[in-house]
Design a protein around this motif. Structure first.
Motif, mmCIF file in Angstrom:
data_model
loop_
_atom_site.group_PDB
_atom_site.id
_atom_site.type_symbol
_atom_site.label_atom_id
_atom_site.label_comp_id
_atom_site.label_asym_id
_atom_site.label_seq_id
_atom_site.Cartn_x
_atom_site.Cartn_y
_atom_site.Cartn_z
ATOM 1 N N ILE A 39 -75.456 15.738 -49.023
ATOM 2 C CA ILE A 39 -74.400 15.371 -49.974
ATOM 3 C C ILE A 39 -74.693 14.047 -50.671
ATOM 4 N N SER A 40 -75.981 13.699 -50.734
ATOM 5 C CA SER A 40 -76.307 12.475 -51.476
ATOM 6 C C SER A 40 -76.268 12.773 -52.976
ATOM 7 N N ILE A 41 -76.225 11.722 -53.759
ATOM 8 C CA ILE A 41 -76.252 11.888 -55.212
ATOM 9 C C ILE A 41 -77.611 12.460 -55.628
ATOM 10 N N SER A 42 -77.699 12.904 -56.879
ATOM 11 C CA SER A 42 -78.962 13.463 -57.382
ATOM 12 C C SER A 42 -79.860 12.324 -57.870
ATOM 13 N N VAL A 64 -69.990 1.939 -50.358
ATOM 14 C CA VAL A 64 -69.104 2.490 -49.327
ATOM 15 C C VAL A 64 -69.532 3.940 -49.124
ATOM 16 N N GLY A 65 -70.243 4.217 -48.021
ATOM 17 C CA GLY A 65 -70.770 5.564 -47.756
ATOM 18 C C GLY A 65 -72.276 5.612 -47.971
ATOM 19 N N THR A 66 -73.045 5.401 -46.881
ATOM 20 C CA THR A 66 -74.511 5.276 -46.981
ATOM 21 C C THR A 66 -75.224 6.615 -46.906
ATOM 22 N N LEU A 67 -74.737 7.506 -46.038
ATOM 23 C CA LEU A 67 -75.449 8.728 -45.629
ATOM 24 C C LEU A 67 -76.858 8.335 -45.170
ATOM 25 N N ALA A 68 -77.920 8.838 -45.832
ATOM 26 C CA ALA A 68 -79.284 8.516 -45.376
ATOM 27 C C ALA A 68 -79.933 7.429 -46.214
ATOM 28 N N TYR A 70 -80.082 7.259 -49.626
ATOM 29 C CA TYR A 70 -80.724 7.693 -50.891
ATOM 30 C C TYR A 70 -80.206 6.877 -52.085
ATOM 31 N N SER A 71 -78.890 6.841 -52.250
ATOM 32 C CA SER A 71 -78.330 6.048 -53.371
ATOM 33 C C SER A 71 -78.587 4.559 -53.135
ATOM 34 N N THR A 72 -78.590 4.158 -51.851
ATOM 35 C CA THR A 72 -78.852 2.754 -51.503
ATOM 36 C C THR A 72 -80.209 2.318 -52.066
ATOM 37 N N LEU A 88 -71.728 0.439 -46.177
ATOM 38 C CA LEU A 88 -70.833 0.715 -45.045
ATOM 39 C C LEU A 88 -70.906 2.193 -44.670
ATOM 40 N N GLU A 89 -71.094 2.465 -43.397
ATOM 41 C CA GLU A 89 -71.252 3.856 -42.953
ATOM 42 C C GLU A 89 -70.556 4.057 -41.611
ATOM 43 N N TYR A 90 -69.825 5.159 -41.494
ATOM 44 C CA TYR A 90 -69.073 5.444 -40.280
ATOM 45 C C TYR A 90 -69.940 6.079 -39.182
ATOM 46 N N GLU A 91 -70.832 6.989 -39.561
ATOM 47 C CA GLU A 91 -71.623 7.758 -38.582
ATOM 48 C C GLU A 91 -72.867 6.973 -38.147
ATOM 49 N N GLN A 92 -72.980 6.758 -36.827
ATOM 50 C CA GLN A 92 -74.131 6.006 -36.305
ATOM 51 C C GLN A 92 -75.452 6.695 -36.647
ATOM 52 N N LEU A 93 -75.503 8.048 -36.548
ATOM 53 C CA LEU A 93 -76.744 8.770 -36.858
ATOM 54 C C LEU A 93 -77.158 8.512 -38.303
ATOM 55 N N HIS A 94 -76.186 8.600 -39.236
ATOM 56 C CA HIS A 94 -76.505 8.381 -40.651
ATOM 57 C C HIS A 94 -77.059 6.961 -40.849
ATOM 58 N N ALA A 95 -76.427 6.001 -40.207
ATOM 59 C CA ALA A 95 -76.864 4.601 -40.358
ATOM 60 C C ALA A 95 -78.275 4.423 -39.799
ATOM 61 N N LYS A 117 -65.602 2.215 -39.697
ATOM 62 C CA LYS A 117 -64.757 2.797 -40.747
ATOM 63 C C LYS A 117 -64.668 1.800 -41.901
ATOM 64 N N ALA A 118 -64.898 2.287 -43.092
ATOM 65 C CA ALA A 118 -64.892 1.382 -44.243
ATOM 66 C C ALA A 118 -63.572 0.608 -44.336
ATOM 67 N N ILE A 119 -62.482 1.268 -43.978
ATOM 68 C CA ILE A 119 -61.171 0.622 -44.123
ATOM 69 C C ILE A 119 -61.043 -0.582 -43.167
ATOM 70 N N ILE A 137 -68.408 3.387 -54.621
ATOM 71 C CA ILE A 137 -67.549 4.052 -53.624
ATOM 72 C C ILE A 137 -67.963 5.522 -53.527
ATOM 73 N N ASP A 138 -68.416 5.931 -52.328
ATOM 74 C CA ASP A 138 -68.917 7.308 -52.163
ATOM 75 C C ASP A 138 -68.756 7.753 -50.707
ATOM 76 N N ALA A 139 -67.607 7.446 -50.094
ATOM 77 C CA ALA A 139 -67.383 7.856 -48.694
ATOM 78 C C ALA A 139 -66.295 8.937 -48.660
ATOM 79 N N ASP A 140 -65.485 8.959 -47.594
ATOM 80 C CA ASP A 140 -64.412 9.954 -47.503
ATOM 81 C C ASP A 140 -63.431 9.759 -48.663
ATOM 82 N N LYS A 141 -62.942 10.888 -49.177
ATOM 83 C CA LYS A 141 -62.189 10.841 -50.444
ATOM 84 C C LYS A 141 -60.712 10.474 -50.267
HETATM 85 N N1 SAM Z 1 -73.965 7.469 -51.107
HETATM 86 C C1 SAM Z 1 -74.753 8.454 -50.369
HETATM 87 C C2 SAM Z 1 -75.898 8.927 -51.217
HETATM 88 O O1 SAM Z 1 -75.637 9.309 -52.371
HETATM 89 O O2 SAM Z 1 -77.048 8.909 -50.748
HETATM 90 C C3 SAM Z 1 -73.894 9.634 -49.976
HETATM 91 C C4 SAM Z 1 -72.701 9.290 -49.161
HETATM 92 S S1 SAM Z 1 -71.926 10.712 -48.463
HETATM 93 C C5 SAM Z 1 -71.229 11.488 -49.844
HETATM 94 C C6 SAM Z 1 -70.525 10.022 -47.673
HETATM 95 C C7 SAM Z 1 -70.854 9.176 -46.460
HETATM 96 O O3 SAM Z 1 -69.666 8.455 -46.116
HETATM 97 C C8 SAM Z 1 -71.263 9.971 -45.235
HETATM 98 O O4 SAM Z 1 -72.442 9.465 -44.685
HETATM 99 C C9 SAM Z 1 -70.110 9.764 -44.261
HETATM 100 O O5 SAM Z 1 -70.488 9.716 -42.892
HETATM 101 C C10 SAM Z 1 -69.562 8.426 -44.708
HETATM 102 N N2 SAM Z 1 -68.155 8.216 -44.344
HETATM 103 C C11 SAM Z 1 -67.175 9.147 -44.183
HETATM 104 N N3 SAM Z 1 -66.035 8.567 -43.835
HETATM 105 C C12 SAM Z 1 -66.274 7.242 -43.773
HETATM 106 C C13 SAM Z 1 -65.488 6.103 -43.460
HETATM 107 N N4 SAM Z 1 -64.195 6.228 -43.137
HETATM 108 N N5 SAM Z 1 -66.060 4.879 -43.505
HETATM 109 C C14 SAM Z 1 -67.365 4.745 -43.833
HETATM 110 N N6 SAM Z 1 -68.166 5.791 -44.135
HETATM 111 C C15 SAM Z 1 -67.631 7.013 -44.102
#
Ligand code: SAM
Length: 220
Positions: A39-42, A64-68, A70-72, A88-95, A117-119, A137-141
């Motif tokens: 779910i990273s950006i293109s 806000v929302g690192t995933l792997a 890619y956008s970083t 900022l990233e919630y999931e330890q594996l993703h970080a 949690k970003a919040i 901003i690209d984390a939970d909606k």
């Molecule tokens: N920006 C990334 C990219 O384009 O490469 C994609 C980010 S992905 C859409 C959303 C990320 O936000 C996921 O890795 C997810 O684990 C993380 N996420 C979800 N809820 C979160 C929260 N409450 N706080 C921080 N990160 C969160």
């Protein structure tokens, strides 16, 4: 909609102006290898963010929302040597995966990933008196509106605030959406429009990813 045509044009754009190097390709591969959602950006969106970072002469970027990562990586490459990107990233594996990808890209000296949690992490940045030139901003909606309010607190005049996935295949047209993610971006879009401290637009995206949109706001 002609998704096949949109994808073909996206490939054409990427080949021309947003080719992925080995570090970006390895980042894409790491997502599949580690069972992380794709779910990273293109690439074309990554290049777009890089251009925006250059345009605002960014030295400090918040994601806000690192995933792997890619956008970083796309954004961090727009930074000067003494620049800083905090993601900022919630999931330890993703970080963990992102840290490896960022190291491989040679960006570990300017990128810091904070896990939680970003919040909860956003108020810590405010306590540290951090101010950013660009915020993505690209984390939970669901809490997008809250993330936007924090982004405003962490901004100065001229800061660019960008939020991804604010159109959700047109589902934002539903007045009272059942999907909490759509409701979250709905609230965010309304708040964006009502916020006098920013000049904002929303750009509709088609391409390799599903039909969606990015909101872009500059702090007045
Ligand atoms: N920006 C990334 C990219 O384009 O490469 C994609 C980010 S992905 C859409 C959303 C990320 O936000 C996921 O890795 C997810 O684990 C993380 N996420 C979800 N809820 C979160 C929260 N409450 N706080 C921080 N990160 C969160």
């Amino acid at each position: 909609m002609n998704q096949q045509l949109f994808e073909a044009v996206d490939n054409y754009i990427c080949d021309l102006v947003a080719p992925e190097d080995d570090a970006l390709k390895a980042t894409v591969e790491s997502i599949e290898k580690n069972g992380i959602p794709q779910i990273s950006i293109s690439a074309s969106q990554g290049k777009f963010l890089q251009v925006l970072a250059k345009l605002c002469n960014a030295k400090k970027i918040l994601e806000v929302g690192t995933l792997a990562g890619y956008s970083t990586i796309w954004m961090a490459r727009a930074l000067p040597k003494d620049g800083k990107l905090i993601s900022l990233e919630y999931e330890q594996l993703h970080a963990d995966v992102a840290r490896e990808n960022i190291k491989r890209a040679g960006l570990d000296n300017i990128v810091e990933i904070r896990v939680g949690k970003a919040i909860d992490l956003l108020p810590e940045l405010a306590k540290e008196n951090m101010v950013f030139d660009m915020i993505f901003i690209d984390a939970d909606k669901e809490p997008y509106a809250e993330y936007f309010q924090w982004a405003l607190k962490l901004s100065h005049s001229g800061t660019l605030i960008i939020a991804d996935n604010v159109i959700r295949e047109g589902k934002v047209l539903e007045e009272n959406p059942d999907d909490e993610r759509v409701a979250g971006v709905h609230r965010f879009n309304k708040l964006l429009a009502a916020t006098k401290e920013v000049t904002a637009c929303i750009i509709q995206n088609v391409g390799a990813k599903e039909h969606d949109g990015m909101a872009i706001a500059v702090v007045n």
